[in-house]
Design a protein around this motif. Structure first.
Motif, PDB file in Angstrom:
ATOM      1  N   LYS A 118       4.663  -0.417   4.785  1.00 50.62           N
ATOM      2  CA  LYS A 118       4.436  -1.292   3.927  1.00 50.62           C
ATOM      3  C   LYS A 118       5.777  -1.092   2.615  1.00 50.62           C
ATOM      4  N   GLU A 137       1.098   3.034   2.656  1.00 50.23           N
ATOM      5  CA  GLU A 137       2.033   3.365   3.855  1.00 50.23           C
ATOM      6  C   GLU A 137       3.388   3.206   3.955  1.00 50.23           C
ATOM      7  N   LYS A 138       3.888   3.967   4.792  1.00 50.61           N
ATOM      8  CA  LYS A 138       5.160   3.875   4.587  1.00 50.61           C
ATOM      9  C   LYS A 138       6.138   2.569   5.123  1.00 50.61           C
ATOM     10  N   GLY A 185      -3.227   4.745   2.833  1.00 51.50           N
ATOM     11  CA  GLY A 185      -2.024   5.307   3.314  1.00 51.50           C
ATOM     12  C   GLY A 185      -1.712   5.547   4.639  1.00 51.50           C
ATOM     13  N   ASP A 186      -0.740   6.325   5.287  1.00 48.47           N
ATOM     14  CA  ASP A 186      -0.478   6.466   6.567  1.00 48.47           C
ATOM     15  C   ASP A 186      -1.762   7.195   7.497  1.00 48.47           C
ATOM     16  N   SER A 241       0.864  -1.197  -0.014  1.00 51.05           N
ATOM     17  CA  SER A 241       0.155  -0.112   0.193  1.00 51.05           C
ATOM     18  C   SER A 241       0.795   1.333  -0.011  1.00 51.05           C
TER      19      SER A 241
END
Lengths: 215, 267
Positions: free
Chosen positions: B104, B101-102, B125-126, B99
């Motif tokens: 991931k 997200e940082k 996202g985050d 994703s």
């Protein structure tokens, strides 16, 4: 009696009818305090009971709450200040690292409708922000929400911080959210836990009564 | 349309119990039943609270691959569990998921890029799951760019535009349907993975909602490339086979006729 009809209209989620009935009752000079308590509050409780028994779904609980919130401004201005005094002040927050707020928002709605003044802090709140807010608004209750197994330790952190600051006895601390259980609440030393927004009201009512008795 | 069976998932209480009890027969049967029902890939998720996911995921991959010959969709947020499962997987798996997200991007994407596999990319996202189609599209662009920069081919990335439950928001499905339409317009060539069962969370008559939503989503996207569903739901399978044909993705309607002759379309 028309207050009973108001409660029934809310219970059946008939918003327009409930609004008409409230306006009519006020025009006819009915006691606004009775309209609030016997009509609106009873109606919300009935919706909550149906949800508790599994007859209503979550969206219906939400609809009932929103419906009641629309009725309150009709009645509130007619109450004397003494009558509209809140049952208590609550700070509600989703804890640090957690970005879920549906459950928290439902709890806020139910507590507000049941006579509490609630400060909504939103999501992802560091422990000290929650404690500072509680101090600032002179809260009676701190409500901590967390959905995930990975974020519920942040609930414990708030309780630990309160202890370290010598403030633990000052507040009733209740926890809730998807990954929490009564066992978890007991383990971290919270005062109360509830499975859903309707139970939250009963839990806070009970703990506030206990707190009042202890004073 | 690649049909993925969703049921070998430890977050489903019965499956979680079977994983904790290391119940080989249960896992084998669930794998066989799904393949027999038409699954061409199986999701495997060993996420059970308090259990050893690294060990359990590899265990379940081993058993399933000794039982059926379809590739697996290895489902975990834990890079160590993914690594252990990838090490023993035979054939070409898909990973669930990366994703924007940082965490991931930093921990899972390199793992995906260093193996011969495809992957699901979430519009996440985050800050969580966005409420608007535009914001989800933005995250899709980020994760697609990063994945391709890491060396993945576009045809190996299956975008999941994410679906929230109608039980808590009456607009949940609509946001996903609009996102699917937008993604098809703005990101030509990207593959789409539809995961349908979340939509009915907290609602009565779940299968009706799942099935109706799945066909609407196929229409909104003008065809999807993969779906993850409960393949044992026969009405769902029939609806998807029909939807695939109706969006022009089933040449000569071969898939539809085959299902008809096999008695899979009901009535």
């Amino acid at each position: 009696m028309s207050t009973k009809e108001i409660a029934e209209a809310i219970e059946q989620l008939e918003g327009t009818k409930a609004e008409e009935l409230v306006k009519k009752a006020l025009n006819e000079g009915a006691n606004p305090w009775e309209i609030l308590q016997e009509g609106i509050v009873k109606g919300i409780k009935a919706v909550g009971d149906k949800f508790g028994k599994g007859e209503y779904f979550l969206l219906e609980l939400q609809e009932g709450a929103e419906l009641a919130e629309k009725l309150l401004p009709l009645v509130r201005p007619k109450l004397t200040t003494d009558q509209s005094k809140p049952k208590g002040t609550v700070v509600m927050a989703t804890v640090k690292g957690d970005l879920h707020d549906i459950g928290k928002n439902l709890v806020i709605m139910q507590l507000s409708l049941n006579g509490y003044k609630v400060h909504d802090m939103g999501m992802d709140n560091p422990s000290m922000n929650i404690i500072n807010k509680a101090k600032e608004v002179e809260a009676d209750v701190i409500g901590l929400s967390a959905l995930l197994l990975s974020t519920i330790p942040a609930q414990e952190e708030v309780i630990q911080n309160l202890k370290e600051l010598g403030l633990r006895e000052k507040y009733v601390v209740v926890v809730g959210g998807g990954a929490t259980t009564q066992k978890w609440a007991t383990q971290i030393g919270a005062d109360g836990w509830g499975v859903d927004a309707v139970q939250a009201v009963a839990v806070v009512d009970r703990l506030m009564e206990k707190k009042g008795a202890g004073k | 349309m690649l049909i993925v069976g969703e049921s070998l998932n430890g977050t489903i209480p019965k499956v979680g119990e079977a994983i904790n009890a290391k119940d080989v027969d249960f896992v084998r049967k669930l794998a066989l039943d799904q393949v027999e029902a038409g699954a061409r890939m199986l999701d495997v998720n060993a996420g059970v609270a308090g259990a050893n996911e690294v060990e359990n995921l590899a265990w379940i991959v081993g058993i399933v691959q000794n039982t059926v010959s379809v590739p697996l969709l290895i489902d975990s947020a834990n890079p160590r569990a993914l690594e252990a499962a990838l090490a023993i997987h035979k054939g070409r798996p898909m990973i669930n998921s990366i994703s924007a997200e940082k965490y991931k991007l930093d921990a899972v994407l390199p793992l995906v890029a260093s193996h011969d596999c495809s992957v699901i990319a979430l519009c996440l996202g985050d800050e969580g799951i966005p409420q608007t189609p535009e914001a989800r599209l933005k995250l899709a662009r980020i994760v697609l760019d990063r994945a391709q920069a890491a060396g993945l081919k576009l045809e190996d990335i299956y975008l999941d535009t994410l679906t929230l439950g109608m039980g808590t928001s009456d607009q949940a499905a609509k946001v996903t349907l609009e996102t699917l339409r937008l993604v098809r317009q703005e990101l030509p060539g990207v593959r789409i993975m539809l995961i349908a069962s979340n939509v009915s969370f907290g609602m009565p008559n779940r299968r009706l909602l799942n099935r109706t939503f799945a066909t609407m989503a196929v229409a909104a996207a003008m065809g999807v490339d993969a779906v993850m569903i409960d393949v044992r739901d026969k009405a769902m399978m029939a609806a998807l086979i029909a939807a695939d044909a109706l969006t022009g993705k089933d040449p000569y309607c071969k898939g539809y006729f085959k299902a008809f002759r096999a008695g899979k379309l009901g009535m």
